[in-house]
Design a protein around this motif. Structure first.
Motif, short mmCIF file in Angstrom:
data_model
loop_
_atom_site.label_atom_id
_atom_site.label_comp_id
_atom_site.label_asym_id
_atom_site.label_seq_id
_atom_site.Cartn_x
_atom_site.Cartn_y
_atom_site.Cartn_z
N LEU A 95 -24.48 18.35 -7.11
CA LEU A 95 -25.92 18.53 -7.23
C LEU A 95 -26.21 20.02 -7.32
O LEU A 95 -25.79 20.80 -6.46
CB LEU A 95 -26.65 17.94 -6.02
CG LEU A 95 -28.15 18.24 -5.91
CD1 LEU A 95 -28.92 17.58 -7.06
CD2 LEU A 95 -28.70 17.78 -4.56
N THR A 96 -26.92 20.46 -8.37
CA THR A 96 -27.34 21.84 -8.51
C THR A 96 -28.84 21.88 -8.74
O THR A 96 -29.41 20.94 -9.30
CB THR A 96 -26.61 22.55 -9.67
OG1 THR A 96 -26.89 21.83 -10.88
CG2 THR A 96 -25.11 22.60 -9.42
N GLY A 97 -29.44 22.99 -8.32
CA GLY A 97 -30.87 23.07 -8.50
C GLY A 97 -31.42 24.43 -8.12
O GLY A 97 -30.75 25.29 -7.57
N VAL B 24 -40.79 22.37 -3.96
CA VAL B 24 -40.65 21.98 -5.37
C VAL B 24 -39.22 22.30 -5.78
O VAL B 24 -38.73 23.41 -5.52
CB VAL B 24 -41.64 22.74 -6.27
CG1 VAL B 24 -41.45 22.32 -7.74
CG2 VAL B 24 -43.07 22.48 -5.82
N MET B 25 -38.55 21.30 -6.45
CA MET B 25 -37.14 21.50 -6.78
C MET B 25 -36.83 20.90 -8.14
O MET B 25 -37.14 19.74 -8.43
CB MET B 25 -36.26 20.84 -5.72
CG MET B 25 -34.77 21.06 -5.94
SD MET B 25 -33.80 20.41 -4.57
CE MET B 25 -32.16 20.81 -5.13
N ASP B 26 -36.20 21.73 -9.00
CA ASP B 26 -35.61 21.26 -10.25
C ASP B 26 -34.13 21.02 -9.99
O ASP B 26 -33.45 21.90 -9.44
CB ASP B 26 -35.79 22.29 -11.36
CG ASP B 26 -37.24 22.47 -11.74
OD1 ASP B 26 -37.86 21.50 -12.19
OD2 ASP B 26 -37.76 23.60 -11.56
N PHE B 27 -33.63 19.84 -10.39
CA PHE B 27 -32.26 19.51 -10.01
C PHE B 27 -31.51 18.85 -11.17
O PHE B 27 -32.09 18.33 -12.12
CB PHE B 27 -32.25 18.58 -8.80
CG PHE B 27 -32.67 17.17 -9.12
CD1 PHE B 27 -31.73 16.18 -9.43
CD2 PHE B 27 -34.02 16.82 -9.14
CE1 PHE B 27 -32.12 14.90 -9.73
CE2 PHE B 27 -34.41 15.54 -9.45
CZ PHE B 27 -33.47 14.57 -9.74
N LYS B 28 -30.17 18.86 -11.00
CA LYS B 28 -29.27 18.14 -11.88
C LYS B 28 -28.16 17.59 -11.02
O LYS B 28 -27.52 18.32 -10.26
CB LYS B 28 -28.70 19.07 -12.95
CG LYS B 28 -27.69 18.39 -13.87
CD LYS B 28 -27.12 19.38 -14.88
CE LYS B 28 -26.07 18.72 -15.76
NZ LYS B 28 -25.46 19.71 -16.71
N LEU B 29 -27.91 16.28 -11.13
CA LEU B 29 -26.89 15.62 -10.32
C LEU B 29 -25.86 15.01 -11.25
O LEU B 29 -26.15 14.09 -12.02
CB LEU B 29 -27.54 14.52 -9.45
CG LEU B 29 -26.59 13.70 -8.59
CD1 LEU B 29 -25.86 14.59 -7.57
CD2 LEU B 29 -27.34 12.57 -7.88
N ASP B 30 -24.65 15.53 -11.19
CA ASP B 30 -23.53 14.98 -11.94
C ASP B 30 -22.72 14.10 -11.02
O ASP B 30 -22.24 14.55 -9.97
CB ASP B 30 -22.65 16.10 -12.50
CG ASP B 30 -23.37 16.92 -13.56
OD1 ASP B 30 -23.95 16.31 -14.47
OD2 ASP B 30 -23.37 18.17 -13.44
N LEU B 31 -22.55 12.82 -11.43
CA LEU B 31 -21.92 11.82 -10.57
C LEU B 31 -20.55 11.43 -11.13
O LEU B 31 -20.42 10.97 -12.27
CB LEU B 31 -22.81 10.57 -10.49
CG LEU B 31 -24.14 10.79 -9.77
CD1 LEU B 31 -25.13 9.71 -10.14
CD2 LEU B 31 -23.92 10.83 -8.27
N ALA B 32 -19.52 11.65 -10.31
CA ALA B 32 -18.18 11.19 -10.67
C ALA B 32 -17.94 9.77 -10.17
O ALA B 32 -17.22 8.99 -10.80
CB ALA B 32 -17.13 12.13 -10.08
#
Length: 943
Positions: free
Chosen positions: A698-700, A717-725
């Motif tokens: 998870l990055t943000g 307030v949070m902008d995020f990106k979640l890469d799931l393995a």
């Protein structure tokens, strides 16, 4: 005159009437603004007179031997005079030449000079003054008076008046001033007489005068009134009164026994303000003789003084003194930081060798105390005091600064013994007390009951002084077996400055470091919050005056800069660390604190640099191997962040193994700065936020405005990106294991809520999420139901979507792909394009779920995989702006067989007890809209 002799008198501006013959004569001499010249009589032979008048008679007698000069006799009568220095008259004035016969000393035979010789002759003079100027006395001392004595009188008598005076000279002038002649002749009585007796008034007497080479350290006596007598070669002061500063001196007597070898002896009694007596002692060499122990003292009330001085005029450094100061209930403060001695009664005897305190008592810090001591045979100073002290009195003693604040945690009273000394001008002391009777209400381990005995010892000792070194001392503190401390201090700058030190609590005292203060703490359970409250209370208040600022600077020097800590348990902000071992140090160059920490709950390296103006905002830098935050700790961390920027201005934190509320998140990286927000207040700018583990990354970035009482509500307030393995394993980390197997993909979007980064507030949650997962399976979570959980820990989709698909699959829906968009508004999540593609079917969903209330209203359509049309349905784009209904209407119009095989379900009710109903309908008509969600009541933030 001949060398060393008296010349012929003369005058200027004189009016003379005379009648003379070879046998003598008489004359009338009057001077009006004239000058009388007396060579060899006074150092300044010319004397100005405003008025001078006399009747002069002289006789000349033939010599007794042939060839010898005649004998001469001169007499004055009715002599009166006046000038700027004096006014008076002569009652007798007769001068005649010596006999020159058998009485002439052998040394003078043939020379015409000597005792009994013709010259300088014999004088009989008597008179008096009706007024005079005291400072002019030395001007009229004859040259026969020792020059050193005349210089002393000139420099010592500064001003004042001579109310009346008498003078008399009688004898052979060769012996003037006659004392030496009596000694040579071993006569029982002197051979002549020289005497001046004057009544002085309002005289300033510099009894040890200054000269061109030095300034006298002895203050002059002022307003001196008394008798001043010159008798032959002696000067005497009788029955005088005087004043020095504000002290009235009475019965002042003394003088100089031999003006040829002047030694002033003077004694008297005085009474006046004790402050002025102390001022006199400190201004004179007496202050040095008693090691300047009274240089900063002050007092109230009057005191008595008895004083005897013996001062060699030529060598005043060899002076001696004997004195006594008597106190009868004065309030005395020996130095600004020393407690008041109230109602002091004492006798202080002093001399050039030192002083002694006799029968001294006072009331100090709420209790009675007694004192004794003084200068020791080796020249050192030792004073011992013992008494009782009360915590309340220490609390009300502002001069004790930090001690008075510390006393706010104490009650009762106890006994003490204090030994105070002075060595090389610096204080040494030893303070001991059992502390019995004194209760201490500090946090453990320094909490003490009143009846407990904790031996206290505080000791200061000077270190040997090597050439070129500044004076230093060692300060030792012992409090029973609890606390030991030792500090080496520099004493050259007034206030002691700590150079290095060591402190131990419940441990052995470590060696002194090369510099700074090192602390070794071996503690049981410690309440850090309680100790922080104590530290805040003991600090000098903001805006305090100079005394408090100095005290704070002094106190700061004793604080450790390196700390070795062992603690069984440390509680702070509701958080408890157990088995803590820490090494902490502060960099002297920039004030940065650095530490290595190891506890059951965390371990790693931390730096803290306080803010130093806008150019250097400071930061917290941490590299931790592990950190666990249970629910009770979250609030304390939030409170710490709200205190920024003063305490936590910026964050740079990496945690390899992070656990929050019992859930293991893996590696966490945080970079954040605290800055001024638009519209006022402060906000955190989250420049980087990353959580990574084997299952997901998870990055943000984000922004958090903490808010405060009376300010706008806090918002994250949070902008995020979640890469799931592995989505199933990631859900398992969040506590939702057994609901999903596999699942690889991503989620991204933006979320905001009213709360902190560590406390998600669901009722205020807003945002949008895009979801794309591949190759997973929803597992069977209960009889007849499969559970679908969001990978965002309840923030993007409902906690459960309970679907009854038993006629299609058994263990749960196995999907090849899940995609969709979710919008969240005030805690209600909605979607109109969620699609799950599996081997057997494609599942389409739309609807909404109230995450706060844990309810849902969803439409679920299951399209079995029976032809190629289903495959096109699985890969077609569902535009969220169009929605699921319009999308299906277009698909089913072209493929009626697909519509015939599609099954529709409606899921409503609570998550705990969902209602799943199959809907029988044709799909050649548009799908009806679901009812909009009812407004949710907003639970409080943090619920």
């Amino acid at each position: 005159p001949e060398p060393g002799g008296v010349g012929r008198p003369g005058w200027r501006n004189a009016a003379i009437e005379f009648d003379a013959s070879d046998a003598g004569g008489k004359a009338r001499l009057v001077l009006d603004k004239g000058v009388l010249i007396l060579p060899g009589v006074f150092e300044q032979p010319e004397i100005d007179f405003d008025q001078f008048s006399t009747q002069l008679t002289w006789r000349i007698r033939p010599a007794a031997e042939a060839g010898a000069p005649p004998a001469l006799e001169v007499s004055l009568a009715g002599t009166r005079f006046a000038n700027a220095d004096a006014q008076g008259e002569l009652s007798q004035a007769r001068w005649q030449t010596g006999s020159g016969g058998r009485n002439v000393s052998a040394s003078s035979l043939g020379s015409g000079h000597g005792r009994g010789a013709r010259l300088p002759g014999r004088l009989e003079l008597a008179g008096g003054l009706s007024r005079g100027r005291a400072a002019a006395v030395a001007r009229y001392l004859p040259l026969g008076v020792n020059e050193a004595a005349r210089r002393y009188v000139q420099q010592a008598v500064l001003d004042g008046n001579v109310a009346q005076a008498s003078f008399k000279v009688k004898g052979d002038l060769w012996d003037f001033p006659f004392a030496a002649a009596a000694a040579v002749a071993k006569s029982a009585s002197p051979s002549g007489e020289f005497r001046i007796a004057a009544r002085a008034d309002d005289v300033s007497l510099a009894y040890v005068p200054s000269d061109v080479d030095r300034v006298s350290p002895w203050p002059a006596f002022t307003r001196v009134s008394g008798d001043l007598v010159f008798d032959r070669s002696a000067m005497e002061i009788r029955n005088a009164t005087a004043r020095v500063f504000g002290v009235e001196l009475t019965r002042v007597t003394g003088g100089i026994h031999d003006l040829a070898h002047p030694v002033l002896r003077i004694e008297g009694q005085g009474r006046g303000p004790l402050n002025d007596l102390l001022r006199y002692v400190n201004a004179t060499p007496i202050g040095g003789w008693i090691d300047h122990v009274l240089r900063e003292s002050n007092a109230s009330g009057n005191a008595d003084l008895n004083l005897k001085l013996e001062i060699p005029i030529d060598t005043p450094q060899r002076s001696t003194v004997q004195g006594r100061v008597t106190l009868a209930g004065n309030d005395v403060r020996l130095a600004p930081g020393v407690p008041l001695l109230a109602g002091a009664k004492a006798r202080l005897d002093f001399s050039q060798r030192g002083f002694a305190i006799v029968c001294a008592s006072a009331r100090v810090l709420g209790g009675d105390a007694t004192f004794e001591g003084g200068t020791q045979p080796d020249g050192s100073l030792r004073v011992t005091a013992q008494g009782v002290v009360s915590a309340d009195s220490v609390r009300r003693a502002p001069e004790l600064v930090a001690a008075s604040r510390l006393a706010s945690y104490a009650s009762g009273q106890t006994t003490y013994r204090l030994t105070l000394g002075s060595v090389r001008g610096h204080a040494e002391y030893t303070l001991t007390s059992p502390l019995t009777g004194l209760a201490i209400d500090l946090p453990a381990p320094l909490k003490k009951a009143a009846d407990a005995t904790w031996p206290l010892r505080v000791e200061s000792r000077l270190l040997p002084l090597a050439p070129g070194e500044s004076p230093r001392d060692i300060l030792r503190v012992e409090l029973g077996s609890l606390v030991q401390a030792q500090f080496q201090r520099d004493l050259s700058r007034g206030v002691p400055q700590v150079q290095r030190g060591a402190v131990a609590v419940l441990d052995a005292l470590p060696p002194l470091p090369e510099r700074g203060v090192h602390a070794l703490l071996n503690l049981p359970a410690v309440d850090a919050d309680a100790w922080q409250a104590v530290a805040d209370r003991l600090q000098a208040p903001k805006g305090a005056g100079s005394e408090a600022a100095v005290a704070a600077a002094v106190d700061d020097g004793y604080l450790p800069r390196t700390v070795a800590l062992r603690a069984q348990a440390v509680t702070s902000g509701g958080r408890k660390l157990t088995g803590l071992v820490a090494g902490i140090s502060q960099d002297a160059s920039d004030g940065t604190w650095r530490g290595s920490l190891d506890a059951d709950q965390l371990g790693g390296y931390v730096e803290y640099r306080a803010a130093q103006g806008s150019a250097n905002p400071g930061r917290v830098y941490a590299r931790l191997a592990r950190l666990a935050l249970p629910p009770a700790d979250v609030e304390s961390v939030e409170s710490l962040l709200v205190q920024a920027p003063g305490s936590v201005p910026a964050l740079d934190i990496v945690i390899d193994d992070f656990e929050l509320r019992g859930k293991k998140f893996g590696r966490v990286e945080i970079e954040a700065v605290n800055r001024a927000a638009d519209g006022g207040g402060r906000e955190w700018r989250l420049n980087r936020f990353a959580v990574s583990n084997a299952d997901a990354v998870l990055t943000g970035t984000g922004l958090w405005r903490p808010g405060a009482a009376g300010a706008q509500r806090q918002r994250m307030v949070m902008d995020f990106k979640l890469d799931l393995a592995d989505s199933g394993a990631a859900l398992g980390r969040l506590g939702y294991g057994g609901t999903l197997r596999g699942g690889k993909g991503r989620m991204n979007g933006q979320l905001s809520w009213a709360g902190s980064p560590l406390s998600l507030h669901v009722p205020s949650l807003d945002g949008r999420i895009n979801l794309a997962l591949d190759a997973g399976q929803f597992l069977k979570a209960g009889p007849g139901a499969g559970r679908l959980l969001s990978v965002l820990n309840l923030q993007a989709l409902p906690r459960r979507l309970l679907l009854d698909f038993r006629d299609v699959f058994q263990e749960g829906f196995a999907f090849d792909n899940v995609t969709g968009d979710v919008n969240i508004d005030a805690g209600v999540a909605s979607t109109n394009n969620l699609r799950m593609r599996g081997v057997q079917a494609v599942v389409l969903m739309e609807g909404h779920a109230d995450v706060a209330r844990e309810t849902q209203e969803l439409r679920v359509l299951v399209v079995p995989e029976i032809n190629a049309g289903t495959a096109s349905l699985a890969y077609a784009v569902i535009n969220p702006a169009v929605g699921l209904g319009s999308f299906l209407a277009q698909i089913f119009l072209r493929r009626p067989l697909m519509a015939a095989s599609t099954r529709e379900f409606v899921v409503q009710g609570s998550w705990a007890d969902p209602k799943v109903e199959r809907v029988e309908r044709r799909f050649d008509a548009p799908l009806p809209d679901l009812d909009p969600p009812a407004p949710a009541s907003a639970p409080k933030a943090g619920s």
